[in-house]
Each structure stands twice: as C-alpha cells, then as structure tokens.
Scaffold this motif. Structure first.
Motif, PDB file in Angstrom:
ATOM      1  N   ARG A 290       0.834  -1.199   0.000  1.00 26.44           N
ATOM      2  CA  ARG A 290       0.000   0.000   0.000  1.00 26.44           C
ATOM      3  C   ARG A 290       0.873   1.255   0.000  1.00 26.44           C
ATOM      4  NH1 ARG A 290      -5.175   1.788   1.722  1.00 26.44           N
ATOM      5  NH2 ARG A 290      -5.112   3.892   2.608  1.00 26.44           N
ATOM      6  N   GLY A 291       0.518   2.203  -0.858  1.00 24.18           N
ATOM      7  CA  GLY A 291       1.285   3.439  -0.977  1.00 24.18           C
ATOM      8  C   GLY A 291       2.210   3.442  -2.178  1.00 24.18           C
ATOM      9  N   ASP A 292       2.596   2.253  -2.661  1.00 22.94           N
ATOM     10  CA  ASP A 292       3.396   2.185  -3.887  1.00 22.94           C
ATOM     11  C   ASP A 292       2.524   2.567  -5.081  1.00 22.94           C
ATOM     12  OD1 ASP A 292       5.491   1.338  -2.356  1.00 22.94           O
ATOM     13  OD2 ASP A 292       5.396  -0.764  -2.971  1.00 22.94           O
ATOM     14  N   VAL A 293       3.165   2.979  -6.161  1.00 24.26           N
ATOM     15  CA  VAL A 293       2.446   3.414  -7.354  1.00 24.26           C
ATOM     16  C   VAL A 293       2.986   2.659  -8.562  1.00 24.26           C
ATOM     17  CG1 VAL A 293       1.807   5.371  -8.820  1.00 24.26           C
ATOM     18  CG2 VAL A 293       2.074   5.704  -6.358  1.00 24.26           C
ATOM     19  N   ILE A 294       2.081   2.077  -9.334  1.00 25.35           N
ATOM     20  CA  ILE A 294       2.453   1.375 -10.567  1.00 25.35           C
ATOM     21  C   ILE A 294       2.366   2.361 -11.726  1.00 25.35           C
ATOM     22  CG2 ILE A 294       1.825  -0.486 -12.143  1.00 25.35           C
ATOM     23  CD1 ILE A 294       0.713  -2.020  -9.740  1.00 25.35           C
ATOM     24  N   VAL A 295       3.460   2.455 -12.503  1.00 23.56           N
ATOM     25  CA  VAL A 295       3.546   3.384 -13.637  1.00 23.56           C
ATOM     26  C   VAL A 295       4.074   2.618 -14.843  1.00 23.56           C
ATOM     27  CG1 VAL A 295       3.990   5.309 -12.065  1.00 23.56           C
ATOM     28  CG2 VAL A 295       5.911   4.136 -13.150  1.00 23.56           C
ATOM     29  N   HIS A 296       3.953   3.197 -16.022  1.00 25.79           N
ATOM     30  CA  HIS A 296       4.529   2.565 -17.206  1.00 25.79           C
ATOM     31  C   HIS A 296       6.055   2.589 -17.117  1.00 25.79           C
ATOM     32  CE1 HIS A 296       0.631   3.204 -19.641  1.00 25.79           C
ATOM     33  NE2 HIS A 296       0.749   1.939 -19.337  1.00 25.79           N
ATOM     34  N   ALA A 297       6.676   1.519 -17.539  1.00 25.23           N
ATOM     35  CA  ALA A 297       8.130   1.389 -17.414  1.00 25.23           C
ATOM     36  C   ALA A 297       8.865   2.443 -18.226  1.00 25.23           C
ATOM     37  CB  ALA A 297       8.566  -0.008 -17.835  1.00 25.23           C
ATOM     38  N   ASP A 298       8.292   2.855 -19.364  1.00 22.40           N
ATOM     39  CA  ASP A 298       8.980   3.820 -20.220  1.00 22.40           C
ATOM     40  C   ASP A 298       8.545   5.258 -19.951  1.00 22.40           C
ATOM     41  OD1 ASP A 298       6.423   3.619 -21.158  1.00 22.40           O
ATOM     42  OD2 ASP A 298       6.957   3.249 -23.253  1.00 22.40           O
ATOM     43  N   GLY A 299       7.761   5.490 -18.892  1.00 18.60           N
ATOM     44  CA  GLY A 299       7.326   6.835 -18.556  1.00 18.60           C
ATOM     45  C   GLY A 299       8.377   7.580 -17.763  1.00 18.60           C
ATOM     46  N   ASP A 300       8.123   8.862 -17.529  1.00 16.70           N
ATOM     47  CA  ASP A 300       9.107   9.699 -16.829  1.00 16.70           C
ATOM     48  C   ASP A 300       8.756   9.909 -15.367  1.00 16.70           C
ATOM     49  OD1 ASP A 300       6.930  11.304 -17.150  1.00 16.70           O
ATOM     50  OD2 ASP A 300       7.990  12.958 -18.116  1.00 16.70           O
ATOM     51  N   ALA A 301       7.884   9.060 -14.818  1.00 11.82           N
ATOM     52  CA  ALA A 301       7.506   9.197 -13.406  1.00 11.82           C
ATOM     53  C   ALA A 301       8.705   8.940 -12.508  1.00 11.82           C
ATOM     54  CB  ALA A 301       6.386   8.212 -13.074  1.00 11.82           C
ATOM     55  N   ALA A 302       8.735   9.654 -11.396  1.00 15.73           N
ATOM     56  CA  ALA A 302       9.830   9.484 -10.437  1.00 15.73           C
ATOM     57  C   ALA A 302       9.283   9.663  -9.028  1.00 15.73           C
ATOM     58  CB  ALA A 302      10.942  10.494 -10.705  1.00 15.73           C
ATOM     59  N   ALA A 303       9.932   9.007  -8.090  1.00 12.17           N
ATOM     60  CA  ALA A 303       9.591   9.172  -6.674  1.00 12.17           C
ATOM     61  C   ALA A 303      10.533  10.206  -6.078  1.00 12.17           C
ATOM     62  CB  ALA A 303       9.708   7.839  -5.944  1.00 12.17           C
TER      63      ALA A 303
END
Length: 408
Positions: A290-303
């Motif tokens: 809980r609290g983790d976020v699933i994003v596309h592998a090739d996206g530019d999302a960052a923690a």
C-alpha cells in the motif's frame, strides 16, 4: 448511466448566486413539494434564493455547514453543485468545496461588472485546475438586457484572463430571477448566439479532461490467496490507461514487471481508465505494498522527497518554516517538514509577495516541503490526481492545509 458533472459556484454578495441555484433546481424539478411551498415570497412570487439562504445564515453564524451541496438531475446527466462562500474570509471553504469540480460558475452582477472578488474567484478556480469556467453575467434585466454592457464585461474579464490557466472560458448573459438563458433561451436577448447555461453544462464531457497518458495506479490493498497463489494489487486508476501486457515499474522501488491481467468482480478487462477501481495482477512476484504506485516502465515518473506546492492554510495556528506535519497523498500518509515559505499570494491583487514569516488562516502561499518517504507526485497543472495532497496536524489529527504541487 448518466455522466456525473461536478459544479462549483462563486460570486460576491448579492450577485444572485442563491437565486441561480434555486432556478436550476426549480427548472430541473429537483425541489420537493414541501420545499416548493416555502418558496413563496412577497406578493406571492417565488423566492428561489430561499433554497440556500438558510445554509447561508448558518454559515454566517459560524456553525458546521461551510459549503452547501446540492444534487439534481436532468434526463441527460446527474449534477453535484457545491455552493461555495465567496467572501475572502472563507477562502479555505471555497478551496475545499471547489477542489473536485469539473466546472466553476463565477457570477458577475451586470450593474457592477468585473470586481475584485470576480478576479479572485476566477484565479482560485484556475489554481485548483478546474478545466471549465463559466462567467455568468447575472441581472441582465436590471441593465435593460444591454448587449453593450455584456460586451464590456467580457472585454474587462479577457484583459485579466491572461493571468489564468483555465483552458475553457464561456460567457453567458442571464437573469436568474426571470430564468433568462438559465434553462431556456432568452427572448429578451436575441443578440446572444450561444447556448443557455444548462445546455452549455450538458455539452461538457468530464471524461475529455482525464489524463489518459501518464499511468498512475496507487496500490490501496494487496490481495493474496494462499490456495492458488493469487496476488493482486487493488486500487483506483488515478490517471493513464493500464492493459494486460503493459510493462510497468513499481515506485519507489523501481522494480519492473508486466501486467498479467486487469480484473474486477465482474471479470477481467482489456483496459482500465480513471476512475475505475480494479485489481492488477503482475507476471512476477514483486514486493509492492500500500502506498506504492504502478507506472509505465517507459514513462518519466519518479519518486521524490522534495517538492514545491501552493497551499491554502486552513488552521487558526499559522504555518511556519520548520514545522512538521503528516502529508496524505494518494494512498499513503508520510511525515513532512516545511523547509521554506517561498511567497504569499495576495488574494486581493493576485500578486505574489516576498517570503513571509508565516501563513495565516485562509492564506495561500508557495512552500518547499521535504518528506520522509518518497512520493510519486506530478505538477497539479498536468495531473490533478497525483498533484493534490492535504496536510494533517499529527497531534490533533485536524486537516490544516490543502496543497497543489507546482514542481518536484
């Protein structure tokens, strides 16, 4: 099933906001019989403002009701209308009531034109990322339904509009008291070629405003079944689209996997979009909680652990640098420190002033925050779901601020 549209109204005192809301409820037949009997004013005429005046009086007395919500429906869709207080001392209440709106309706008295509160309400609506703004020029009957008066107000507002980020602004001349251009087109203003207010609202599709590009799937619950080795990650799609076969990353760990299936109680889906609640199964046995976020592998999302944000301060006790709070964002709550107050927004002039020593009740300012655990946050302007948060006093458990990420 009809599409739900969330509305927020704002306006100065006596701009006719209560009458407009009453007119929408009356003409959409959302008034109960006992309420209708109470609407008779002087000379036997309907006083539509009575539908909300009771709540307004309660608000002035400082008791519980700050934002009045109204629910009504047409054959085409359902509506939730937040009647937000317009005075500067209720800025926090307007921010709260309008934060989830798809459309903001800002009323302007045709006799007075664009005033300070008009600009403030429109600016706050833009700050909150409300994608559609309607400037309803009310009381046109008191200026002889003058096209020149209406055009002058449009020009004045457009001179200010460059300071707003609202992508869609509509101007509609109305008389809420008489019903002109509220539900039916006004015969008194044949020069107006646009749609009446309700028809304009009916044409807005909130689905068009969703961010379907950047996948953000916050894990709310990990579902395990020992009997068949089932492991799924349940939550609500905040933005983007998730499909079986998508290669994804789990943040903040950065571990990658492939979506094996997207499932619901009614069976598997070929894709899920906001705001659907689904369970995502991955091809690999990864460590996610809980609290983790699933994003596309090739996206530019960052923690990230540091971010800048505009916050509206809700509490009597001021916000000062160095203060510690709890920050609730998506499905997790983390410790946060206020590193710096960058500036203070003057809600009268809409100018930003040099760094203040503190933010007081109803103040809006930009702050620099540092969290104990990484957050997957995006600028609010590009993603309302992942760019919003609240601050909580860990001692009293009171919500003390609403925030909108400006940069990370």
């Amino acid at each position: 099933m009809s599409t739900l549209l969330r509305l927020a109204t704002a306006g100065s005192v006596d701009d006719g906001k209560s009458t407009l809301i009453g007119r929408l409820l009356h003409d959409s037949k959302a008034i109960l019989a006992d309420q209708y009997a109470d609407l008779n004013g002087r000379d036997g005429e309907l006083d539509l403002s009575r539908l909300t005046d009771g709540l307004k009086a309660e608000r002035e007395q400082g008791i519980t009701i700050d934002v009045a919500y109204r629910y009504f429906a047409t054959p085409n869709r359902d509506y939730i209308l937040a009647d937000t207080p317009g005075h500067v001392q209720y800025t926090r209440n307007m921010v709260t009531g309008a934060s989830t709106a798809d459309v903001a309706i800002v009323l302007v008295d045709a006799r007075h034109g664009v005033v300070e509160q008009t600009k403030r309400h429109a600016f706050i609506a833009a700050l909150l990322g409300i994608p559609h703004l309607v400037v309803a020029v009310n009381k046109m009957d008191l200026v002889g339904f003058s096209e020149e008066v209406f055009d002058g107000i449009v020009r004045d507002f457009c001179g200010f509009r460059r300071r707003l980020s609202s992508p869609d602004v509509a101007f509609i001349p109305i008389s809420a008291l008489n019903g002109d251009n509220v539900v039916d087109r006004s015969e008194a203003m044949p020069w107006y070629g646009g749609a009446p207010l309700l028809a304009h609202l009916e044409a807005i599709d909130p689905a068009d405003d969703r961010n379907l590009t950047d996948l953000r799937f916050p894990v709310q619950l990990v579902i395990r079944s020992e009997g068949n080795d089932f492991r799924g990650y349940a939550g609500q799609v905040a933005s983007g689209v998730v499909r079986p076969g998508d290669r994804v990353r789990i943040l903040p760990s950065g571990v990658e996997s492939v979506v094996a299936s997207v499932e619901t109680f009614d069976g598997p889906l070929t894709e899920a979009v906001p705001p659907q609640s689904v369970t995502v199964r991955l091809a690999d046995d990864v460590d996610a909680s809980r609290g983790d976020v699933i994003v596309h592998a090739d996206g530019d999302a960052a923690a990230v652990r540091e971010l800048e944000a505009d916050v509206c301060w809700f509490a009597e006790r001021p916000l000062r640098p160095g203060a510690r709070y709890l920050l609730k964002h998506l499905t997790q709550t983390v410790d946060v420190v206020v590193d710096e107050i960058r500036d203070l927004l003057d809600v009268h002039t809409l100018d930003r002033h040099a760094p203040p020593t503190e933010l007081g009740l109803n103040d809006i300012g930009r702050v620099r925050l540092r969290t104990r655990r990484p957050l997957v946050a995006d600028p609010y302007a590009s993603n309302r779901a992942t760019g919003a948060f609240i601050l909580i006093d860990e001692t009293s458990n009171d919500t003390v601020a609403g925030g909108m990420v400006s940069s990370t």
